[in-house]
Write a protein that holds these residues in place. Structure first.
Motif, PDB file in Angstrom:
ATOM      1  N   HIS A 186     -20.032  25.357 113.126  1.00  0.00           N
ATOM      2  CA  HIS A 186     -20.683  26.650 113.367  1.00  0.00           C
ATOM      3  C   HIS A 186     -19.953  27.720 112.562  1.00  0.00           C
ATOM      4  CE1 HIS A 186     -21.661  24.208 116.933  1.00  0.00           C
ATOM      5  NE2 HIS A 186     -22.818  24.828 116.873  1.00  0.00           N
ATOM      6  N   ALA A 187     -20.705  28.454 111.756  1.00  0.00           N
ATOM      7  CA  ALA A 187     -20.118  29.480 110.890  1.00  0.00           C
ATOM      8  C   ALA A 187     -20.108  30.817 111.610  1.00  0.00           C
ATOM      9  CB  ALA A 187     -20.916  29.575 109.589  1.00  0.00           C
ATOM     10  N   ASP A 226     -23.366  33.098 110.926  1.00  0.00           N
ATOM     11  CA  ASP A 226     -24.646  32.507 110.552  1.00  0.00           C
ATOM     12  C   ASP A 226     -25.757  33.132 111.405  1.00  0.00           C
ATOM     13  OD1 ASP A 226     -26.828  30.854 110.039  1.00  0.00           O
ATOM     14  OD2 ASP A 226     -25.757  28.987 110.471  1.00  0.00           O
ATOM     15  N   LYS A 232     -21.752  26.184 104.476  1.00  0.00           N
ATOM     16  CA  LYS A 232     -22.109  25.163 105.468  1.00  0.00           C
ATOM     17  C   LYS A 232     -22.857  24.058 104.734  1.00  0.00           C
ATOM     18  CE  LYS A 232     -24.768  24.610 109.809  1.00  0.00           C
ATOM     19  NZ  LYS A 232     -23.716  24.503 110.832  1.00  0.00           N
ATOM     20  N   GLY A 257     -23.745  19.665 108.247  1.00  0.00           N
ATOM     21  CA  GLY A 257     -23.462  20.902 108.960  1.00  0.00           C
ATOM     22  C   GLY A 257     -22.022  21.350 108.942  1.00  0.00           C
ATOM     23  N   TYR A 258     -21.166  20.702 108.152  1.00  0.00           N
ATOM     24  CA  TYR A 258     -19.746  21.059 108.166  1.00  0.00           C
ATOM     25  C   TYR A 258     -19.538  22.416 107.488  1.00  0.00           C
ATOM     26  CZ  TYR A 258     -15.181  19.158 109.414  1.00  0.00           C
ATOM     27  OH  TYR A 258     -14.002  18.903 110.043  1.00  0.00           O
ATOM     28  N   VAL A 259     -18.665  23.239 108.084  1.00  0.00           N
ATOM     29  CA  VAL A 259     -18.421  24.604 107.622  1.00  0.00           C
ATOM     30  C   VAL A 259     -17.007  24.715 107.063  1.00  0.00           C
ATOM     31  CG1 VAL A 259     -18.195  27.019 108.363  1.00  0.00           C
ATOM     32  CG2 VAL A 259     -20.041  25.580 109.281  1.00  0.00           C
TER      33      VAL A 259
END
Length: 286
Positions: free
Chosen positions: A8-9, A16, A76, A81-83
């Motif tokens: 989650h950014a 995000d 991201k 989905g890696y931030v």
């Protein structure tokens, strides 16, 4: 509930847009699409070359960019989905859809359709590219790419073409690949990166890190039920069952991807990481 910063950014000053209403931030942005331009791009938890890696992104993978500042981009990964942060020079604009991916553990990009050309760049299985044509030199067939470079044609296939008979067979193609903490490529890979990349090359998607894989990926089973394709977890580690007795894993003991008798691995690992924390069966292992 605290959101996992890996997926989650969000920061106090920026987040995000998809997290609006879930987190507080001074402003929200949707992110601008971009593409990885390097063979392997290191993703870090902060914009600092001195800090450790979280994971890696491969040539041609797409990201959303939330911020560019001081030579760094906060991104991201679209696929898992890696931030994290990577140097802004790692990115390029998305001009055309990727058409092919590398299905060999490793290959090379050449400045033209000739393996004798200098300045070849190593690329990993899973790298994506846009093929615009073909050429043959001294009996070797090449794909011509939209950036003017070339790649060995039989090291590649249309995106989505499986790289093996099942994901375990794909993972076994990485045997003796050096172990690299946070690595996710044919040049260096870690335990969960091996699981994720091998599955991805068979059209299956797994979370990036071993704790994510252990927490809800697939279905829990017992040790007695283990068979080919099942996963064995320790705290901070994961291995793939090649058959009922043999573990395939990237590990810091051999510093490589290696085969090991499961019972021997459990005894060897136990002194430092205790007993396995669980066993899981992916929902599909084709």
């Amino acid at each position: 509930m605290t959101l996992d910063r890996r997926l989650h950014a969000y920061r106090p000053d920026l987040a995000d847009e998809a997290l609006r209403g879930q987190v507080e931030a001074e402003r929200f942005v949707s992110g601008t699409p971009a593409r990885i331009a390097l063979a392997v791009a290191d993703l870090r938890p902060s914009p600092n070359l001195a800090c450790g890696l979280d994971t890696q992104l491969l040539l041609g993978e797409d990201v959303l960019v939330f911020e560019r500042a001081d030579g760094w981009a906060w991104v991201k990964a679209v696929r898992d989905g890696y931030v994290g942060y990577l140097p802004e020079t790692s990115l390029t604009v998305i001009e055309t859809p990727a058409t092919h991916w590398v299905t060999a553990p490793r290959s090379f990009l050449y400045n033209g359709p000739d393996l004798r050309f200098p300045n070849a760049h190593a690329i990993s299985m899973g790298s994506r590219m846009t093929v615009t044509g073909e050429a043959e030199t001294r009996g070797t067939r090449y794909f011509l790419l939209n950036d003017g470079r070339s790649v060995i044609a039989n090291h590649c296939a249309s995106i989505g073409t499986p790289a093996g008979v099942d994901y375990v067979a794909v993972a076994a193609r990485f045997l003796e690949t050096p172990y690299l903490w946070a690595g996710r490529s044919g040049m260096g890979i870690d335990c969960s990166g091996l699981v994720q990349l091998a599955m991805h090359m068979m059209g299956l998607e797994a979370p990036r890190d071993s704790d994510m894989q252990a927490n809800g990926f697939g279905s829990p089973i017992t040790r007695e039920e283990l068979r080919r394709g099942d996963l064995v977890f320790w705290k901070g580690h994961v291995g793939i069952m090649e058959d009922e007795k043999t573990l395939l894993h990237a590990n810091g003991h051999t510093m490589s991807v290696a085969r090991e008798d499961l019972n021997a691995a459990i005894e060897r690992i136990g002194w430092l990481y205790e007993q396995p924390t669980g066993y899981r069966r992916p929902d599909r292992i084709a």
